[in-house]
Scaffold this motif. Sequence first.
Motif, short mmCIF file in Angstrom:
data_model
loop_
_atom_site.label_atom_id
_atom_site.label_comp_id
_atom_site.label_asym_id
_atom_site.label_seq_id
_atom_site.Cartn_x
_atom_site.Cartn_y
_atom_site.Cartn_z
N GLN A 235 33.06 -14.50 26.19
CA GLN A 235 32.39 -13.14 26.37
C GLN A 235 31.46 -12.89 25.08
N ASN A 236 31.46 -13.91 24.10
CA ASN A 236 30.29 -13.59 23.03
C ASN A 236 29.33 -14.38 22.81
N ILE A 237 29.42 -15.71 23.70
CA ILE A 237 28.21 -16.36 23.54
C ILE A 237 26.95 -15.89 24.34
N GLU A 238 25.87 -15.80 23.52
CA GLU A 238 24.73 -15.33 24.13
C GLU A 238 23.66 -16.62 24.89
N ASN A 239 23.70 -17.46 24.61
CA ASN A 239 23.11 -18.54 25.27
C ASN A 239 23.72 -19.12 26.70
N ALA A 240 22.93 -19.26 27.73
CA ALA A 240 23.53 -19.19 29.11
C ALA A 240 24.00 -20.83 29.25
N GLU A 241 23.30 -21.67 28.72
CA GLU A 241 23.58 -23.08 28.98
C GLU A 241 24.86 -23.09 28.11
N VAL A 242 24.89 -22.56 26.83
CA VAL A 242 26.02 -23.03 26.08
C VAL A 242 27.32 -22.16 26.71
N LYS A 243 27.11 -21.00 27.22
CA LYS A 243 28.27 -20.19 28.05
C LYS A 243 28.72 -21.21 29.18
N ALA A 244 27.80 -21.66 29.81
CA ALA A 244 27.99 -22.53 31.04
C ALA A 244 28.93 -23.87 30.62
N LEU A 245 28.63 -24.56 29.40
CA LEU A 245 29.19 -25.72 29.15
C LEU A 245 30.74 -25.23 28.78
N PHE A 246 30.78 -24.16 27.96
CA PHE A 246 32.21 -23.50 27.59
C PHE A 246 33.06 -23.24 28.84
N LYS A 247 32.44 -22.67 29.86
CA LYS A 247 33.10 -22.51 31.10
C LYS A 247 33.78 -23.72 31.83
N GLN A 248 32.83 -24.97 31.75
CA GLN A 248 33.02 -26.12 32.24
C GLN A 248 34.19 -26.81 31.38
N GLY A 249 34.04 -26.64 30.19
CA GLY A 249 35.19 -27.22 29.51
C GLY A 249 36.75 -26.64 29.63
N LEU A 250 36.50 -25.32 29.90
CA LEU A 250 37.77 -24.60 29.85
C LEU A 250 38.64 -25.14 31.16
N GLU A 251 37.50 -25.38 32.08
CA GLU A 251 38.42 -25.74 33.40
C GLU A 251 39.13 -26.98 33.04
N ILE A 252 38.39 -28.04 32.47
CA ILE A 252 39.17 -29.29 32.13
C ILE A 252 40.23 -29.10 31.37
N PHE A 253 40.18 -28.16 30.18
CA PHE A 253 41.27 -28.10 29.32
C PHE A 253 42.50 -27.18 29.75
N ARG A 254 42.16 -26.49 30.75
CA ARG A 254 43.19 -25.52 31.73
C ARG A 254 44.18 -26.73 32.14
N VAL A 255 43.56 -27.79 32.95
CA VAL A 255 44.37 -28.73 33.45
C VAL A 255 45.13 -29.30 32.35
N HIS A 256 44.45 -29.84 31.10
CA HIS A 256 45.20 -30.45 30.13
C HIS A 256 46.45 -29.76 30.01
N GLU A 257 46.40 -28.41 29.78
CA GLU A 257 47.36 -27.32 29.48
C GLU A 257 48.54 -27.42 30.41
N GLY A 258 48.29 -27.53 31.75
CA GLY A 258 49.33 -27.73 32.69
C GLY A 258 49.79 -29.09 32.57
N HIS A 259 49.08 -30.10 32.18
CA HIS A 259 49.80 -31.39 32.06
C HIS A 259 50.90 -31.44 30.98
N ALA A 260 50.36 -30.74 29.92
CA ALA A 260 51.14 -30.70 28.80
C ALA A 260 52.49 -30.07 28.93
N GLU A 261 52.50 -28.88 29.87
CA GLU A 261 53.47 -28.48 30.25
C GLU A 261 54.62 -28.97 31.10
#
Length: 150
Positions: free
Chosen positions: A117-143
């Motif tokens: 919500q607070n990242i200003e740079n569009a490329e940085v924001k896109a990288l965070f969104k991409q990482g979040l998708e990967i790390f949500r999968v990790h969360e599910g696997h850990a669960e």
Amino acid sequence: AALNDLEIAHVAYTADNIDIRYAHLALAVTDSPEVRKFAETMISDHEAVNAAALKLLDKLGASAQDNFLSQTLNTNAEAIINDLAARRGADFDRAYAANELAYHKAVNNLVEATFIQNIENAEVKALFKQGLEIFRVHEGHAEMMVKAAQ
């Protein structure tokens, strides 16, 4: 205190490195094939995201900036690593799985609810969104690992 994009990047980089440390510890301690496979995935995925982040920072001519949150993460990780390192067998596997679930939930929620919500740079924001998708999968696997260890 609000963090700028470069401070947010440092928090994420730090969080990735901490999870890589947890995974290396797991590989050194566990005999569980499932835990080993999960730890190998953590190393591979978190190293790949960090490499992409460093490449983007280089492209932008910027450097991540250390801050209070990165420092707090590192301090807290030391206590967790010391606790995990004292465990063996199924006790380690349960504690590692529980830590991975809690860690991914906390970091993913921070990234989703605050950082993106607070990242200003569009490329940085896109990288965070991409990482979040990967790390949500990790969360599910850990669960799943936590449920299997009960």
